[in-house]
Motif scaffolding. Structure first.
Motif, PDB file in Angstrom:
ATOM      1  N   VAL A 363       1.220  -0.986  -0.098  1.00  0.00           N
ATOM      2  CA  VAL A 363      -0.074  -0.119  -0.084  1.00  0.00           C
ATOM      3  C   VAL A 363       0.470   1.377   0.253  1.00  0.00           C
ATOM      4  O   VAL A 363       2.195   1.160   0.272  1.00  0.00           O
ATOM      5  CB  VAL A 363      -0.678   0.083   0.960  1.00  0.00           C
ATOM      6  N   LEU A 364       0.450   2.274  -0.032  1.00  0.00           N
ATOM      7  CA  LEU A 364       1.130   3.199  -0.309  1.00  0.00           C
ATOM      8  C   LEU A 364       0.127   4.459   0.620  1.00  0.00           C
ATOM      9  O   LEU A 364      -1.090   4.778  -0.241  1.00  0.00           O
ATOM     10  CB  LEU A 364       1.607   4.046  -1.808  1.00  0.00           C
ATOM     11  N   ASP A 365       0.579   5.954   0.727  1.00  0.00           N
ATOM     12  CA  ASP A 365       0.311   6.762   1.549  1.00  0.00           C
ATOM     13  C   ASP A 365       0.302   7.595   0.888  1.00  0.00           C
ATOM     14  O   ASP A 365       1.156   8.798  -0.060  1.00  0.00           O
ATOM     15  CB  ASP A 365       1.037   7.194   2.263  1.00  0.00           C
ATOM     16  N   ALA A 366      -0.362   8.731  -0.066  1.00  0.00           N
ATOM     17  CA  ALA A 366      -0.721   9.231  -1.216  1.00  0.00           C
ATOM     18  C   ALA A 366      -0.447  10.493  -0.454  1.00  0.00           C
ATOM     19  O   ALA A 366       0.049  11.915  -1.585  1.00  0.00           O
ATOM     20  CB  ALA A 366      -2.499   9.448  -2.199  1.00  0.00           C
ATOM     21  N   ALA A 367      -0.610  10.988   0.469  1.00  0.00           N
ATOM     22  CA  ALA A 367      -0.046  12.563   1.255  1.00  0.00           C
ATOM     23  C   ALA A 367       1.643  12.286   1.155  1.00  0.00           C
ATOM     24  O   ALA A 367       1.677  13.158   1.903  1.00  0.00           O
ATOM     25  CB  ALA A 367      -0.968  12.584   2.703  1.00  0.00           C
ATOM     26  N   ASN A 368       2.169  11.052   1.110  1.00  0.00           N
ATOM     27  CA  ASN A 368       3.423  10.992   1.307  1.00  0.00           C
ATOM     28  C   ASN A 368       3.893  11.462  -0.429  1.00  0.00           C
ATOM     29  O   ASN A 368       3.942   9.867  -1.057  1.00  0.00           O
ATOM     30  CB  ASN A 368       3.473   9.778   1.528  1.00  0.00           C
ATOM     31  N   SER A 369       4.390  12.483  -0.286  1.00  0.00           N
ATOM     32  CA  SER A 369       5.123  12.620  -1.714  1.00  0.00           C
ATOM     33  C   SER A 369       6.335  12.470  -2.848  1.00  0.00           C
ATOM     34  O   SER A 369       6.409  11.409  -3.499  1.00  0.00           O
ATOM     35  CB  SER A 369       5.432  14.311  -1.494  1.00  0.00           C
ATOM     36  N   LYS A 378      -0.200   2.106 -11.889  1.00  0.00           N
ATOM     37  CA  LYS A 378      -0.917   2.473 -13.780  1.00  0.00           C
ATOM     38  C   LYS A 378      -1.255   3.336 -13.568  1.00  0.00           C
ATOM     39  O   LYS A 378      -1.399   3.566 -15.202  1.00  0.00           O
ATOM     40  CB  LYS A 378      -1.680   0.699 -14.253  1.00  0.00           C
ATOM     41  N   ASP A 379      -1.908   4.548 -12.574  1.00  0.00           N
ATOM     42  CA  ASP A 379      -2.670   5.822 -13.298  1.00  0.00           C
ATOM     43  C   ASP A 379      -1.455   6.400 -12.183  1.00  0.00           C
ATOM     44  O   ASP A 379      -2.121   7.719 -11.756  1.00  0.00           O
ATOM     45  CB  ASP A 379      -4.202   6.098 -12.647  1.00  0.00           C
ATOM     46  N   LYS A 380      -0.120   6.321 -11.877  1.00  0.00           N
ATOM     47  CA  LYS A 380       0.562   7.583 -11.694  1.00  0.00           C
ATOM     48  C   LYS A 380       0.402   8.314 -12.328  1.00  0.00           C
ATOM     49  O   LYS A 380       0.979   9.640 -11.199  1.00  0.00           O
ATOM     50  CB  LYS A 380       1.974   6.787 -11.988  1.00  0.00           C
ATOM     51  N   SER A 381       0.614   9.444 -13.319  1.00  0.00           N
ATOM     52  CA  SER A 381       0.267  10.450 -14.130  1.00  0.00           C
ATOM     53  C   SER A 381      -0.702  11.159 -12.788  1.00  0.00           C
ATOM     54  O   SER A 381      -0.527  12.029 -12.687  1.00  0.00           O
ATOM     55  CB  SER A 381       0.552  10.847 -15.141  1.00  0.00           C
ATOM     56  N   ALA A 382      -1.769  10.577 -13.561  1.00  0.00           N
ATOM     57  CA  ALA A 382      -2.993  11.284 -12.722  1.00  0.00           C
ATOM     58  C   ALA A 382      -2.954  10.731 -10.644  1.00  0.00           C
ATOM     59  O   ALA A 382      -3.172  11.804 -10.721  1.00  0.00           O
ATOM     60  CB  ALA A 382      -3.968   9.604 -13.244  1.00  0.00           C
ATOM     61  N   LEU A 383      -2.416  10.171 -10.857  1.00  0.00           N
ATOM     62  CA  LEU A 383      -2.467  10.188  -9.036  1.00  0.00           C
ATOM     63  C   LEU A 383      -1.269  11.225  -8.413  1.00  0.00           C
ATOM     64  O   LEU A 383      -1.752  12.402  -7.517  1.00  0.00           O
ATOM     65  CB  LEU A 383      -1.474   8.902  -8.588  1.00  0.00           C
ATOM     66  N   ALA A 384      -0.281  11.459  -9.589  1.00  0.00           N
ATOM     67  CA  ALA A 384       0.492  12.765  -9.143  1.00  0.00           C
ATOM     68  C   ALA A 384       0.082  14.021  -9.223  1.00  0.00           C
ATOM     69  O   ALA A 384       0.561  15.155  -8.622  1.00  0.00           O
ATOM     70  CB  ALA A 384       2.152  12.422  -9.967  1.00  0.00           C
ATOM     71  N   MET A 385      -0.278  14.270 -10.677  1.00  0.00           N
ATOM     72  CA  MET A 385      -1.121  15.762 -10.645  1.00  0.00           C
ATOM     73  C   MET A 385      -2.474  15.341  -9.501  1.00  0.00           C
ATOM     74  O   MET A 385      -2.283  17.601  -9.491  1.00  0.00           O
ATOM     75  CB  MET A 385      -2.127  15.648 -12.129  1.00  0.00           C
ATOM     76  N   LYS A 386      -3.062  14.866  -8.722  1.00  0.00           N
ATOM     77  CA  LYS A 386      -3.901  15.281  -7.849  1.00  0.00           C
ATOM     78  C   LYS A 386      -3.746  15.771  -6.478  1.00  0.00           C
ATOM     79  O   LYS A 386      -3.743  16.342  -5.867  1.00  0.00           O
ATOM     80  CB  LYS A 386      -5.040  14.150  -7.367  1.00  0.00           C
ATOM     81  N   THR A 387      -2.302  14.702  -5.684  1.00  0.00           N
ATOM     82  CA  THR A 387      -1.653  15.042  -5.215  1.00  0.00           C
ATOM     83  C   THR A 387      -1.134  16.125  -5.261  1.00  0.00           C
ATOM     84  O   THR A 387      -0.371  17.107  -3.872  1.00  0.00           O
ATOM     85  CB  THR A 387      -0.759  14.056  -4.657  1.00  0.00           C
ATOM     86  N   GLU A 391      -5.183  17.151  -3.320  1.00  0.00           N
ATOM     87  CA  GLU A 391      -5.937  15.664  -3.096  1.00  0.00           C
ATOM     88  C   GLU A 391      -5.705  14.826  -2.960  1.00  0.00           C
ATOM     89  O   GLU A 391      -5.448  14.089  -3.271  1.00  0.00           O
ATOM     90  CB  GLU A 391      -7.179  16.435  -4.834  1.00  0.00           C
ATOM     91  N   TYR A 392      -5.724  14.388  -1.577  1.00  0.00           N
ATOM     92  CA  TYR A 392      -4.664  13.535  -1.199  1.00  0.00           C
ATOM     93  C   TYR A 392      -5.703  12.135  -1.172  1.00  0.00           C
ATOM     94  O   TYR A 392      -5.382  11.041  -0.570  1.00  0.00           O
ATOM     95  CB  TYR A 392      -4.143  13.203  -0.260  1.00  0.00           C
ATOM     96  N   ALA A 393      -7.427  12.101  -0.927  1.00  0.00           N
ATOM     97  CA  ALA A 393      -8.402  11.406  -0.871  1.00  0.00           C
ATOM     98  C   ALA A 393      -8.287   9.690  -1.552  1.00  0.00           C
ATOM     99  O   ALA A 393      -7.984  10.548  -2.747  1.00  0.00           O
ATOM    100  CB  ALA A 393      -9.646  11.820  -0.461  1.00  0.00           C
ATOM    101  N   GLN A 394      -8.055   8.927  -1.043  1.00  0.00           N
ATOM    102  CA  GLN A 394      -8.295   7.406  -2.296  1.00  0.00           C
ATOM    103  C   GLN A 394      -9.377   6.552  -1.957  1.00  0.00           C
ATOM    104  O   GLN A 394      -9.097   6.038  -1.027  1.00  0.00           O
ATOM    105  CB  GLN A 394      -6.504   6.720  -1.336  1.00  0.00           C
TER     106      GLN A 394
END
Length: 632
Positions: A363-369, A378-387, A391-394
């Motif tokens: 697992v990973l913490d989206a609030a941790n850069s 597989k959606d790393k680009s979209a995740l990075a843009m949101k964070t 926008e950290y909520a998952q």
């Protein structure tokens, strides 16, 4: 029409077609999913290829729809075609509600009305209705859920009354004719030794033999080497190497594994891909002039005369092209004893009370850069843009088709301690998410793997949506290739048992060191209630009665077949009893078996001897080689 499709008239195919209304003027366009030009976010899965006759594409998105798989096809004539898609509803096996593996078939971006992956517990041809097409068309698999949708093939048929076959043997003939593949395999050449299986055991066997002058073919059915110790499975290799009296046994194991020393208490299962360094293994193998590597090729047939293997047939997992390879000696490093089994070698395997298979995950913490930066999603680009914009909520969707754990304990749930750990430390990167204790680890591996998925998704659903924990966390990575522990074991002149380890029984041909305990797995009782027969968490044996000291030298005679005269084996399919498997199955130990087999093969070739005769007549030569460096 390229390598993705082939049009054939149905004339000459009637013997392998199911429809009684087949016309000789019918036109077909047949697409194998594995031959799509772009896989997008779909993964190629060959684990059940022996049972199904072909690999398939899997939408393994951890709950987030994956990018489309795409290819182009030229239709021979304009008109109406009936569309058939070979797929399944993967949770129907358990009569679970919902159809999580839903996907669409797009033609030039437009979806067919039918949604696929919604019917049938078994692989079948799902009728997609009719479509009008002409000329060149883009065909896409469009995932709708990210929850393990799967597609094996697509068939377009001008005869709208035609129905494709379901029988695997007939279907295999059907597909090979439609793809224009030859009836006989290509000639892939002759070798001194063919090693089948590119895990640590097989890779070390190939390198060891090659460095001792042996002309080797190494056959591996995945795009990477390393097996359970690759980035695809991520089980950390255990076992002690380079011990007296043969301190060079283990040289190659140490050479091909990353220079990472596991610290006490450190968990390295399921961590980042870089820890497994697939490129290092591949580079070392490719640098060996005596090794011919057949990557993404699976052994499908074995040719035997008078208890001696003459050759094997391998099939490319993408093109389906078959090749015949011949050799004087063979090494079965497949884990499932595929070569020995097909050759008629003596083996032991009983489908009950087995150690199960695992599909590790993290697992990973989206609030941790830093974690987002290292994300393998597989959606790393979209995740990075949101964070980046805070926008950290998952959120995670409800999974009514997964294991229902809302009122059950499981590792990672608040207040549940598992092997001394709680919370995310006990949830992710953990070996004990394991299933298939009473299923066939060879023929039922798809269901075993899928049950692991249902456990992972069901637990994460409860953690996120019932217990309302970890709002910024998400599943980061999960293996879709199962990490197996136990299946067929080939019998040699010595069959090693746990009692041999515990009594320190001495063998004059001790050749590789074992250091792992008598580690056997069973379902863990604390998590058994309500899941009898569908267990998903494992217990392991421990205590004085499962220890044997720090080291045990296992005999060379467990590394060759007692009745197939030119067959070696290395890995977890060697000659041990069920309890004897516990100490030998970890990967550094398996790699050392491979090193011994490679050197023994060179002794065979030098003396025109069988593997058994190496022990009977030439063991001093093998001992000399065991005392020589294995690495460069």
């Amino acid at each position: 029409m390229g390598n993705t499709s082939l049009l054939l008239l149905s004339g000459g195919l009637n013997s392998v077609l199911a429809s009684s209304n087949t016309s000789s003027s019918s036109e077909f366009v047949f697409l194998e999913a594995e031959q799509f030009e772009k896989f997008g976010g779909w993964n190629l899965d060959q684990q059940s290829m022996d049972k199904m006759g072909s690999p398939y594409l899997l939408a393994h998105g951890l709950g987030i729809p994956v990018e489309d798989a795409e290819t182009e096809v030229e239709f021979p004539s304009a008109g109406t075609y009936r569309v058939w898609v070979r797929t399944k509803d993967w949770v129907a096996y358990w009569k679970a509600p919902g159809t999580p593996g839903k996907f669409q078939l797009l033609i030039n971006g437009k979806p067919l009305k039918e949604t696929f992956g919604t019917k049938g517990a078994d692989w079948h041809w799902h009728d997609g209705g009719t479509v009008k097409v002409s000329g060149k068309q883009k065909i896409s698999l469009h995932d709708l859920t990210g929850f393990e949708g799967r597609c094996e093939a697509i068939l377009f048929c001008k005869d709208t009354n035609f129905k494709p076959v379901h029988d695997i043997a007939a279907l295999t003939k059907f597909r090979r004719k439609l793809l224009g593949l030859p009836d006989h395999p290509d000639n892939g050449g002759s070798f001194d030794l063919i090693v089948v299986g590119g895990g640590l055991a097989g890779t070390c066997a190939a390198i060891s033999a090659a460095r001792n002058g042996v002309k080797v073919a190494l056959v591996q059915d995945r795009p990477v080497l390393g097996g359970n110790g690759s980035s695809e499975v991520r089980v950390w290799p255990e076992g002690h190497t380079n011990k007296q009296p043969y301190p060079h046994v283990g040289d190659i194991v140490s050479e091909i594994l990353p220079k990472i020393e596991k610290q006490k208490g450190q968990v390295l299962n399921g961590v980042e891909a870089k820890y497994y360094d697939d490129s290092l293994k591949l580079k070392i193998v490719q640098q060996e002039p005596n090794i011919t590597l057949f990557i993404e090729q699976r052994a499908i047939d074995v040719q035997v005369v008078d208890n001696k293997i003459n050759g094997i047939v391998i099939q490319h997992t993408r093109t389906a092209r078959q090749t015949q390879l011949k050799a004087n000696y063979f090494a079965d490093c497949t884990g499932d004893a595929v070569i020995g089994f097909k050759a008629g070698a003596d083996y032991e395997y009983k489908v009950e009370n087995l150690m199960g298979s695992s599909n590790l995950f993290n697992v990973l913490d989206a609030a941790n850069s830093e974690e987002v930066l290292k994300c393998e999603c597989k959606d790393k680009s979209a995740l990075a843009m949101k964070t980046e914009i805070g926008e950290y909520a998952q959120p995670f969707p409800r999974c009514p088709w997964a294991l229902d754990l809302k009122d059950k304990p499981f590792p990672g749930r608040k207040g549940v301690e598992t092997y001394g750990k709680e919370g995310l430390q006990s949830f992710a990167n953990s070996w004990y998410w394991e299933s298939g204790f009473n299923k066939n680890q060879v023929t039922e591996i798809e269901q075993i793997r899928d049950h692991n998925f249902r456990a992972m998704y069901g637990a994460w659903d409860v953690i996120k949506n019932v217990d309302k924990m970890y709002p910024n966390h998400r599943l980061g990575w999960s293996a879709f290739i199962a990490g197996k522990r136990e299946s067929r074991r080939l019998m040699g002149d010595v069959v090693l048992d746990a009692e041999d380890f515990k009594s320190q029984r001495k063998f004059e041909d001790g050749s590789f060191p074992c250091s792992w305990g008598v580690d056997l797995h069973t379902p863990k009782k604390e998590f058994l209630k309500g899941f009898e027969g569908n267990e998903f968490i494992a217990e392991f044996t421990r205590g004085k009665e499962y220890e044997y000291g720090n080291l045990y030298w296992a005999p060379y005679r467990v590394l060759y077949s007692r009745n197939i005269s030119n067959l070696f084996m290395a890995g977890r399919n060697i000659s041990v009893t069920k309890t004897g498997l516990g100490p030998v199955r970890v990967m550094r130990t398996c790699g050392m078996m491979g090193e011994v087999v490679g050197k023994a093969a060179s002794v065979c070739i030098k003396n025109n001897a069988s593997p058994r005769q190496v022990y009977e007549k030439h063991f001093d030569q093998l001992k000399t080689l065991l005392n020589t460096p294995g690495s460069k």
